[in-house]
Design a protein around this motif. Structure first.
Motif, short mmCIF file in Angstrom:
data_model
loop_
_atom_site.label_atom_id
_atom_site.label_comp_id
_atom_site.label_asym_id
_atom_site.label_seq_id
_atom_site.Cartn_x
_atom_site.Cartn_y
_atom_site.Cartn_z
N UNK A 49 24.43 -2.48 17.10
CA UNK A 49 25.08 -2.21 15.94
C UNK A 49 24.56 -2.47 14.68
N UNK A 50 23.71 -2.27 14.00
CA UNK A 50 22.89 -3.19 12.65
C UNK A 50 23.87 -2.30 11.53
N UNK A 51 23.54 -3.03 10.97
CA UNK A 51 24.61 -3.27 9.63
C UNK A 51 23.54 -3.23 8.32
N UNK A 52 23.92 -2.29 7.16
CA UNK A 52 23.18 -1.66 6.25
C UNK A 52 24.35 -1.97 5.06
N UNK A 53 23.85 -2.03 3.53
CA UNK A 53 24.68 -1.92 2.74
C UNK A 53 23.85 -0.82 1.88
N UNK A 54 24.35 -0.21 0.69
CA UNK A 54 23.53 0.93 -0.04
C UNK A 54 24.23 0.22 -1.36
N UNK A 55 22.89 0.29 -2.20
CA UNK A 55 22.79 -0.45 -4.10
C UNK A 55 22.37 0.27 -4.63
N UNK A 56 22.68 1.02 -6.07
CA UNK A 56 22.01 1.81 -6.81
C UNK A 56 22.24 2.52 -6.91
N UNK A 57 21.11 3.68 -7.15
CA UNK A 57 21.29 5.41 -7.67
C UNK A 57 21.28 5.23 -6.56
N UNK A 58 22.31 7.16 -5.88
CA UNK A 58 22.02 8.17 -4.24
C UNK A 58 20.51 7.94 -4.16
N UNK A 59 20.63 8.37 -3.19
CA UNK A 59 19.29 8.18 -2.50
C UNK A 59 18.76 9.93 -2.58
N UNK A 60 19.54 10.80 -3.22
CA UNK A 60 19.05 12.31 -3.44
C UNK A 60 18.45 12.47 -5.07
N UNK A 61 19.26 11.15 -5.16
CA UNK A 61 18.79 10.85 -7.57
C UNK A 61 17.36 10.56 -7.01
N UNK A 62 17.00 9.28 -6.51
CA UNK A 62 15.91 7.60 -6.87
C UNK A 62 15.41 8.23 -5.71
N UNK A 63 13.50 7.26 -5.74
CA UNK A 63 13.09 6.94 -4.63
C UNK A 63 13.97 5.78 -4.01
N UNK A 64 14.42 6.10 -2.30
CA UNK A 64 14.89 4.46 -1.70
C UNK A 64 13.57 3.86 -1.35
N UNK A 65 14.17 2.75 -1.77
CA UNK A 65 13.51 0.94 -1.25
C UNK A 65 14.29 0.54 -0.45
N UNK A 66 13.83 -0.30 0.93
CA UNK A 66 14.88 -0.69 2.59
C UNK A 66 13.87 -2.16 1.98
N UNK A 67 15.25 -3.01 2.12
CA UNK A 67 14.73 -4.22 2.08
C UNK A 67 14.75 -4.88 3.46
N UNK A 68 14.35 -5.85 4.13
CA UNK A 68 13.70 -6.54 5.19
C UNK A 68 13.52 -8.34 5.08
N UNK A 69 14.56 -8.61 5.12
CA UNK A 69 14.66 -9.99 5.09
C UNK A 69 13.90 -10.51 6.56
N UNK A 70 13.64 -12.16 6.37
CA UNK A 70 12.86 -12.92 7.00
C UNK A 70 13.71 -14.17 7.85
N UNK A 71 13.15 -14.50 8.33
CA UNK A 71 13.49 -14.70 10.50
C UNK A 71 15.00 -15.43 9.77
N UNK A 72 15.98 -15.26 10.90
CA UNK A 72 17.30 -16.30 10.93
C UNK A 72 18.35 -15.80 10.22
N UNK A 73 17.63 -15.18 8.95
CA UNK A 73 18.58 -14.40 7.71
C UNK A 73 19.33 -13.60 7.51
N UNK A 74 20.12 -12.73 6.87
CA UNK A 74 20.24 -11.79 6.16
C UNK A 74 20.23 -11.31 5.18
N UNK A 75 20.52 -9.99 4.59
CA UNK A 75 20.09 -8.78 3.72
C UNK A 75 20.83 -9.64 1.67
N UNK A 76 21.66 -10.80 2.47
CA UNK A 76 22.30 -11.23 1.39
C UNK A 76 20.95 -11.73 0.62
N UNK A 77 20.39 -12.16 0.88
CA UNK A 77 18.90 -12.81 0.75
C UNK A 77 18.14 -12.55 -0.29
#
Length: 284
Positions: A49-77
């Motif tokens: 089960x992979x956790x995700x969180x969305x921020x900013x504009x809706x994907x239908x209205x703007x280009x999508x940017x995916x953020x991938x964190x460093x080792x042993x970290x988390x997306x809050x970084x």
């Protein structure tokens, strides 16, 4: 490939600073709290089960940017980067398999599996293409996506990554910044996980990623067709800057940015310069 990070996490707390570091690249600034997500949840991917969180504009209205964190970290970084992105993009932050709030299975952890996870999240959220922003392990995943899933990638921002073991720098994992990073990752994980007393099991689950030989060939890098920005700090503790520079020359549509007086943690040490490079790359 990020064995130095693994060692830093395993030995977290073993070093103490006698006085505050004098240089910016020796510091590990606090990261602010993440803003409230517009949506968050989990996606089933190959049993995890992979956790995700969305921020900013809706994907239908703007280009999508995916953020991938460093080792042993988390997306809050990525909290320092979100303010620079949310007005222009649909931002998706993912906790990598077996890290942060994402679960794992008994399958051995590999960058190929983690790249497939990103595609699974994109499919589940009906995202056909996205720009990938990766730091360290996240940057290795980004390169995997650029090589193996070119039709799903718009742009790649590759920060603090090498492409084979020749790009490793010995001893950097023993620096005070890496020791502090390891302790930070442990503290955050204990807050995020429902099983905070299973630290060793958590480490054991991630370690196969660093024990298995891994790398990219020069021909694979030459085959990446997406625009790429390759970046690093000029004082990266564990990455040879010469190989970062070489990688920027091997990838056909790549540019190089080196952050002055910054290290493997430039996104925290100099967020303004980091964000200027990131947003400039994604918008031009």
């Amino acid at each position: 490939m990020r064995l130095a990070i693994a060692v830093a996490v395993l030995t977290a707390g073993s070093l103490a600073l006698a006085k505050p570091p004098a240089n910016r690249w020796e510091q590990l600034p606090d990261v602010p709290a993440m803003p409230e997500a517009t949506e968050h949840g989990t996606v089933d991917a190959h049993g995890a089960k992979l956790y995700y969180a969305r921020y900013g504009k809706p994907a239908t209205d703007a280009p999508v940017v995916i953020l991938l964190h460093g080792g042993f970290g988390n997306s809050d970084h990525w909290a320092n980067q979100l303010p620079a992105l949310v007005d222009k993009f649909a931002v998706l932050a993912i906790d990598s398999r077996g890290q942060g709030r994402s679960s794992h299975t008994k399958a051995s952890l590999t960058y190929d599996l983690m790249a497939a996870d990103v595609i699974d999240v994109m499919d589940a959220l009906h995202i056909p293409r996205a720009s990938i922003v990766g730091w360290s392990d996240g940057a290795e995943i980004a390169l995997k996506l650029g090589i193996g899933h070119a039709d799903r990638v718009d742009r790649l921002f590759v920060f603090a990554a090498n492409y084979n073991e020749d790009g490793n720098k010995a001893g950097g994992n023993r620096s005070a910044t890496f020791q502090e990073y390891g302790q930070r990752c442990r503290t955050e994980w204990e807050h995020l996980t429902p099983k905070p007393h299973d630290w060793q099991a958590y480490v054991d689950g991630v370690m196969p990623l660093y024990r298995a030989p891994m790398g990219f060939t020069k021909d694979q890098l030459r085959g990446i067709q997406a625009p790429v920005l390759v970046a690093d700090g000029d004082h990266d503790e564990v990455i040879q800057l010469d190989q970062v520079t070489e990688m920027s020359k091997l990838i056909p549509h790549a540019k190089l940015v080196v952050f002055h007086d910054a290290s493997h943690f430039a996104l925290w040490q100099d967020p303004q310069a980091f964000n200027d490079a990131l947003v400039g790359f994604l918008t031009n």
